[in-house]
Design a protein around this motif. Structure first.
Motif, PDB file in Angstrom:
ATOM      1  N   ALA A  46      -6.658  -3.270  -3.745  1.00 16.59           N
ATOM      2  CA  ALA A  46      -5.685  -2.708  -2.814  1.00 16.59           C
ATOM      3  C   ALA A  46      -4.655  -1.807  -3.490  1.00 16.59           C
ATOM      4  O   ALA A  46      -4.368  -0.713  -2.998  1.00 16.59           O
ATOM      5  N   LEU A  50      -4.497   2.036  -2.520  1.00 14.96           N
ATOM      6  CA  LEU A  50      -3.390   2.479  -1.672  1.00 14.96           C
ATOM      7  C   LEU A  50      -2.517   3.507  -2.373  1.00 14.96           C
ATOM      8  O   LEU A  50      -1.859   4.317  -1.704  1.00 14.96           O
ATOM      9  N   GLY A  53      -4.029   6.504  -1.305  1.00 21.49           N
ATOM     10  CA  GLY A  53      -3.733   6.676   0.105  1.00 21.49           C
ATOM     11  C   GLY A  53      -2.343   7.248   0.328  1.00 21.49           C
ATOM     12  O   GLY A  53      -2.147   8.154   1.148  1.00 21.49           O
ATOM     13  N   ILE A 243      -2.918   6.622   4.677  1.00 24.48           N
ATOM     14  CA  ILE A 243      -2.725   5.665   3.583  1.00 24.48           C
ATOM     15  C   ILE A 243      -3.900   4.697   3.500  1.00 24.48           C
ATOM     16  O   ILE A 243      -4.318   4.300   2.409  1.00 24.48           O
ATOM     17  N   VAL A 244      -4.455   4.347   4.644  1.00 24.14           N
ATOM     18  CA  VAL A 244      -5.587   3.424   4.693  1.00 24.14           C
ATOM     19  C   VAL A 244      -6.912   4.156   4.887  1.00 24.14           C
ATOM     20  O   VAL A 244      -7.909   3.835   4.244  1.00 24.14           O
TER      21      VAL A 244
END
Length: 268
Positions: A46, A50, A53, A243-244
């Motif tokens: 993550a 991210l 992202g 972002i995702v």
């Protein structure tokens, strides 16, 4: 010297034994599987994912804020975002590659991954850059042809679009845009992952991408639709959705490459 189990062995641009990538046929539902695997990569890694992202979202917001009074430029640059996406997502490909090999999810090694095959990645970046500049120019020409007297302000322009008062403009704009998007997509389906994973040369990588498109036209149409849909969704959420969405698409592109290209035979 590369490790014995490294998928980047003697393979450099100067390796005469480096074979041309063999393209496989995949099922029509494969893009959904790639997206699912991309989500898994995002969950597992993550923080570094991210980071990229936030970079994508930041670029989108910067463009919008800087050019808020010149929406015709925002339209060209935002849509050109899709053209440059495969190059900008290199770090995400590397995150997926490292996770696939059981390596740690670290950000630092992904920041300079382009050095692995800098010459060919640079050539590919030039190709995408030229396409992007041509599209930006073509976009301005379409605006100029349909708004010969004065450009309407943003609210008037959006109002026209919602009332479908300028269908000729929409047809011309999206028609020209789809041409450039097709060229960029066809050249980049598996190009950057190939150059990163196997040190493949830029020309062979782009030809392999075209071959993947020709051998899997239906699947590639579904894949292109998902890319546009998720990217548009990210933009419509005031860029925050990027972002995702962009990490998911970046990771999914790596898995598309794994499905579409046969594993390389190690030269004797």
């Amino acid at each position: 010297m590369a490790r014995q189990n490294d998928p980047l062995p003697a393979g450099t641009q100067d390796d005469p034994a480096l074979p041309f990538p063999a393209v496989r046929e995949v099922s029509l539902g494969a893009p959904l599987r790639w997206i699912a695997r991309g989500i898994d990569d995002l969950k597992a890694c993550a923080i570094p994912s991210l980071f990229y992202g936030f970079c994508f979202a930041g670029m989108g917001l910067l463009l919008t804020i800087t050019l808020r009074h010149a929406y015709e430029y925002v339209a060209a640059l935002t849509s050109g975002f899709l053209i440059l996406g495969p190059f900008l997502a290199m770090g995400l490909y590397e995150i997926s590659r490292r996770r696939e090999r059981g390596e740690a999810c670290e950000l630092r090694p992904t920041l300079t991954v382009w050095r692995r095959n800098a010459g060919n990645i640079g050539l590919f970046a030039v190709v995408l850059g030229v396409l992007f500049l041509l599209w930006a120019r073509a976009s301005m020409v379409v605006f100029a042809l349909f708004y010969t007297n004065e450009m309407p302000d943003l609210s008037s322009f959006v109002s026209q679009l919602l009332r479908l008062e300028n269908l000729e403009f929409l047809a011309a704009y999206f028609g020209v845009g789809m041409l450039f998007a097709f060229l960029a997509f066809a050249a980049s389906v598996v190009a950057v992952p190939l150059m990163l994973d196997r040190n493949q040369d830029a020309i062979s990588s782009m030809l392999a991408s075209f071959s993947a498109l020709l051998r899997n036209p239906g699947t590639m149409l579904v894949w292109a639709f998902l890319i546009v849909l998720l990217t548009l969704f990210g933009f419509l959420l005031f860029h925050v959705g990027l972002i995702v969405m962009m990490p998911i698409l970046g990771h999914a592109t790596w898995h598309a490459y794994r499905d579409l290209i046969d594993p390389r035979q190690t030269p004797d």
